[in-house]
Design a protein around this motif. Structure first.
Motif, PDB file in Angstrom:
ATOM      1  N   VAL A  60      -1.936   8.218  16.020  1.00 11.31           N
ATOM      2  CA  VAL A  60      -1.235   7.005  15.590  1.00 11.31           C
ATOM      3  C   VAL A  60       0.180   7.339  15.150  1.00 11.31           C
ATOM      4  N   ARG A  61       0.324   8.387  14.344  1.00  9.08           N
ATOM      5  CA  ARG A  61       1.642   8.754  13.828  1.00  9.08           C
ATOM      6  C   ARG A  61       2.572   9.179  14.965  1.00  9.08           C
ATOM      7  N   ALA A  62       2.029   9.895  15.940  1.00  5.49           N
ATOM      8  CA  ALA A  62       2.846  10.317  17.077  1.00  5.49           C
ATOM      9  C   ALA A  62       3.293   9.114  17.903  1.00  5.49           C
ATOM     10  N   LEU A  63       2.392   8.155  18.077  1.00  4.64           N
ATOM     11  CA  LEU A  63       2.719   6.955  18.839  1.00  4.64           C
ATOM     12  C   LEU A  63       3.783   6.135  18.122  1.00  4.64           C
ATOM     13  N   LEU A  64       3.601   5.920  16.819  1.00  9.39           N
ATOM     14  CA  LEU A  64       4.503   5.061  16.075  1.00  9.39           C
ATOM     15  C   LEU A  64       5.842   5.727  15.792  1.00  9.39           C
ATOM     16  N   ALA A  65       5.873   7.052  15.755  1.00  7.30           N
ATOM     17  CA  ALA A  65       7.128   7.755  15.464  1.00  7.30           C
ATOM     18  C   ALA A  65       8.216   7.410  16.475  1.00  7.30           C
ATOM     19  N   GLU A  66       7.813   6.986  17.670  1.00  4.00           N
ATOM     20  CA  GLU A  66       8.789   6.636  18.700  1.00  4.00           C
ATOM     21  C   GLU A  66       9.555   5.363  18.339  1.00  4.00           C
ATOM     22  N   LYS A  67       8.956   4.480  17.528  1.00  4.39           N
ATOM     23  CA  LYS A  67       9.557   3.165  17.296  1.00  4.39           C
ATOM     24  C   LYS A  67       9.475   2.686  15.844  1.00  4.39           C
ATOM     25  N   GLN A  68       8.335   2.902  15.178  1.00  4.79           N
ATOM     26  CA  GLN A  68       7.996   2.168  13.956  1.00  4.79           C
ATOM     27  C   GLN A  68       8.062   3.094  12.734  1.00  4.79           C
ATOM     28  N   PRO A  69       9.129   3.014  11.932  1.00  2.77           N
ATOM     29  CA  PRO A  69       9.357   3.991  10.868  1.00  2.77           C
ATOM     30  C   PRO A  69       8.251   4.087   9.828  1.00  2.77           C
ATOM     31  N   SER A  70       7.507   3.022   9.602  1.00  4.84           N
ATOM     32  CA  SER A  70       6.461   3.081   8.585  1.00  4.84           C
ATOM     33  C   SER A  70       5.331   4.032   8.960  1.00  4.84           C
ATOM     34  N   LEU A  71       5.206   4.318  10.255  1.00  6.22           N
ATOM     35  CA  LEU A  71       4.108   5.139  10.786  1.00  6.22           C
ATOM     36  C   LEU A  71       2.741   4.528  10.490  1.00  6.22           C
ATOM     37  N   ARG A  72       2.715   3.234  10.211  1.00  5.46           N
ATOM     38  CA  ARG A  72       1.469   2.502   9.985  1.00  5.46           C
ATOM     39  C   ARG A  72       1.426   1.300  10.911  1.00  5.46           C
ATOM     40  N   MET A  73       0.279   1.094  11.529  1.00  7.50           N
ATOM     41  CA  MET A  73       0.082  -0.117  12.309  1.00  7.50           C
ATOM     42  C   MET A  73      -0.308  -1.278  11.392  1.00  7.50           C
ATOM     43  N   SER A  74      -0.030  -2.488  11.843  1.00 10.61           N
ATOM     44  CA  SER A  74      -0.556  -3.671  11.173  1.00 10.61           C
ATOM     45  C   SER A  74      -1.967  -3.942  11.673  1.00 10.61           C
ATOM     46  N   LEU A  75      -2.736  -4.623  10.853  1.00 17.03           N
ATOM     47  CA  LEU A  75      -4.055  -5.093  11.256  1.00 17.03           C
ATOM     48  C   LEU A  75      -3.952  -6.536  11.743  1.00 17.03           C
ATOM     49  N   PRO A  76      -4.796  -6.942  12.695  1.00 19.05           N
ATOM     50  CA  PRO A  76      -4.776  -8.346  13.131  1.00 19.05           C
ATOM     51  C   PRO A  76      -4.888  -9.320  11.969  1.00 19.05           C
ATOM     52  N   ALA A  77      -5.695  -8.994  10.963  1.00 19.62           N
ATOM     53  CA  ALA A  77      -5.862  -9.896   9.823  1.00 19.62           C
ATOM     54  C   ALA A  77      -4.574 -10.067   9.029  1.00 19.62           C
ATOM     55  N   GLU A  78      -3.697  -9.054   9.068  1.00 21.13           N
ATOM     56  CA  GLU A  78      -2.419  -9.163   8.355  1.00 21.13           C
ATOM     57  C   GLU A  78      -1.471 -10.104   9.089  1.00 21.13           C
ATOM     58  N   ILE A  79      -1.477 -10.063  10.410  1.00 19.55           N
ATOM     59  CA  ILE A  79      -0.696 -11.030  11.193  1.00 19.55           C
ATOM     60  C   ILE A  79      -1.233 -12.437  10.933  1.00 19.55           C
ATOM     61  N   ALA A  80      -2.560 -12.547  10.875  1.00 17.89           N
ATOM     62  CA  ALA A  80      -3.191 -13.845  10.632  1.00 17.89           C
ATOM     63  C   ALA A  80      -2.804 -14.406   9.269  1.00 17.89           C
ATOM     64  N   ALA A  81      -2.721 -13.542   8.265  1.00 21.29           N
ATOM     65  CA  ALA A  81      -2.369 -14.014   6.914  1.00 21.29           C
ATOM     66  C   ALA A  81      -0.980 -14.630   6.889  1.00 21.29           C
ATOM     67  N   LEU A  82      -0.039 -14.050   7.646  1.00 28.19           N
ATOM     68  CA  LEU A  82       1.301 -14.627   7.715  1.00 28.19           C
ATOM     69  C   LEU A  82       1.268 -15.972   8.433  1.00 28.19           C
ATOM     70  N   ALA A  83       0.523 -16.051   9.523  1.00 27.15           N
ATOM     71  CA  ALA A  83       0.420 -17.315  10.258  1.00 27.15           C
ATOM     72  C   ALA A  83      -0.143 -18.415   9.361  1.00 27.15           C
ATOM     73  N   VAL A  84      -1.156 -18.082   8.556  1.00 20.86           N
ATOM     74  CA  VAL A  84      -1.751 -19.069   7.659  1.00 20.86           C
ATOM     75  C   VAL A  84      -0.752 -19.480   6.579  1.00 20.86           C
ATOM     76  N   PHE A  85      -0.008 -18.528   6.040  1.00 22.95           N
ATOM     77  CA  PHE A  85       0.992 -18.881   5.030  1.00 22.95           C
ATOM     78  C   PHE A  85       2.003 -19.880   5.584  1.00 22.95           C
ATOM     79  N   LEU A  86       2.412 -19.702   6.829  1.00 23.60           N
ATOM     80  CA  LEU A  86       3.392 -20.613   7.428  1.00 23.60           C
ATOM     81  C   LEU A  86       2.851 -22.040   7.538  1.00 23.60           C
ATOM     82  N   CYS A  87       1.535 -22.205   7.453  1.00 25.06           N
ATOM     83  CA  CYS A  87       0.930 -23.540   7.510  1.00 25.06           C
ATOM     84  C   CYS A  87       0.921 -24.248   6.156  1.00 25.06           C
ATOM     85  N   ARG A  88       1.272 -23.541   5.087  1.00 23.98           N
ATOM     86  CA  ARG A  88       1.239 -24.143   3.756  1.00 23.98           C
ATOM     87  C   ARG A  88       2.365 -25.176   3.610  1.00 23.98           C
ATOM     88  N   ARG A  89       2.117 -26.169   2.772  1.00 22.37           N
ATOM     89  CA  ARG A  89       3.156 -27.169   2.502  1.00 22.37           C
ATOM     90  C   ARG A  89       4.398 -26.507   1.937  1.00 22.37           C
TER      91      ARG A  89
END
Length: 274
Positions: free
Chosen positions: A226-255
């Motif tokens: 994972v770290r080798a893959l992400l080192a090419e592009k993503q400085p955090s060296l951590r992937m996001s989880l699908p549930a984390e993307i989902a949490a942002l999408a749900v927040f955008l639905c709030r009033r």
């Protein structure tokens, strides 16, 4: 103390469509919307068993009633028929539209088959135009609506060998900005207004990227890969989880998110900050 079993069902009474939601990020978003109280329509490919599993997952998170719509997103007529069915199913039109469906094919520009270009543009970009065009007038009539388009960091920056994918994602960012402007004054703070935004993920931990991780393990652990893959592009060296993307999408639905519109929100560990 907060009750850990309490669900914030602020979307009770709302209906949503999530395209490309039989697996991965789309399924995570559909599940999170259901947990927030929304009735959810899913759309996507899969065997009957995979579709049934996705429906069961979304049902279990929420109040049940999940339905699968099998429209081929390359076909404008099939999308129109799906949106007409959805209008009847949702008593006049959906409140939340998440355009998540996407396909990819990575080869140099001069080697890209024309048929792949056409399919990628159709699924990743044109399908969003067709769903938004059908869904947004009813949102405006009600004074509340949310369109969340799952773009990519490749809607903000480019990479080699991904011409149609990058073109489609830049296109959906632009499409979203135009729709956001056209609907910005509809509704009110109290009703929630109509917003259109893009979420732009970097690397997300889904089964599709496992082969790329394994190719970079070089005899080490999966974390090394994972770290080798992400080192090419993503400085955090951590992937996001699908549930984390989902949490942002749900927040955008709030009033409270009524004034977040026309935005392209990177979730990319610093990729596009470089």
């Amino acid at each position: 103390m907060n009750d850990p079993t309490h669900r914030d069902t602020f979307l009770q009474g709302r209906t949503a469509l999530v395209t490309g939601s039989t697996s991965g990020i789309g399924l995570a978003i559909a599940t999170a919307l259901a947990a927030a109280g929304s009735k959810v329509a899913i759309n996507g490919l899969g065997t009957p068993e995979q579709v049934a599993s996705a429906i069961a997952t979304v049902d279990a998170a929420g109040n049940g009633g999940t339905r699968h719509f099998g429209a081929d997103l390359r076909d404008a007529d099939a999308i129109a028929a799906m949106m007409a069915d959805l209008a009847a199913w949702s008593n006049g039109g959906i409140d939340i539209l998440v355009n998540n469906a996407g396909i990819q094919h990575a080869v140099p520009l001069h080697e890209m088959p024309v048929s792949r270009w056409n399919d990628i543009i159709a699924v990743n970009l044109s399908s969003a135009f067709h769903t938004m065009r059908a869904a947004m007038p009813a949102m405006a009539a009600r004074g509340y609506g949310r369109v969340v388009n799952i773009a990519s960091v490749h809607g903000l920056v480019a990479s080699k060998d991904k011409a149609p994918y990058v073109a489609s994602k830049f296109g959906i960012v632009g499409l979203s900005k135009v729709a956001a402007l056209e609907y910005a004054a509809q509704g009110s703070r109290d009703s929630g207004g109509i917003t259109v935004n893009c979420v732009c993920p970097g690397w997300v931990e889904t089964p599709l990227i496992e082969p790329q991780i394994e190719a970079r393990m070089a005899g080490g652990s999966r974390d090394d890969g994972v770290r080798a893959l992400l080192a090419e592009k993503q400085p955090s060296l951590r992937m996001s989880l699908p549930a984390e993307i989902a949490a942002l999408a749900v927040f955008l639905c709030r009033r409270e998110a009524h004034n977040i519109t026309g935005a392209s929100l990177p979730v990319d560990g610093g990729w596009t900050a470089q």
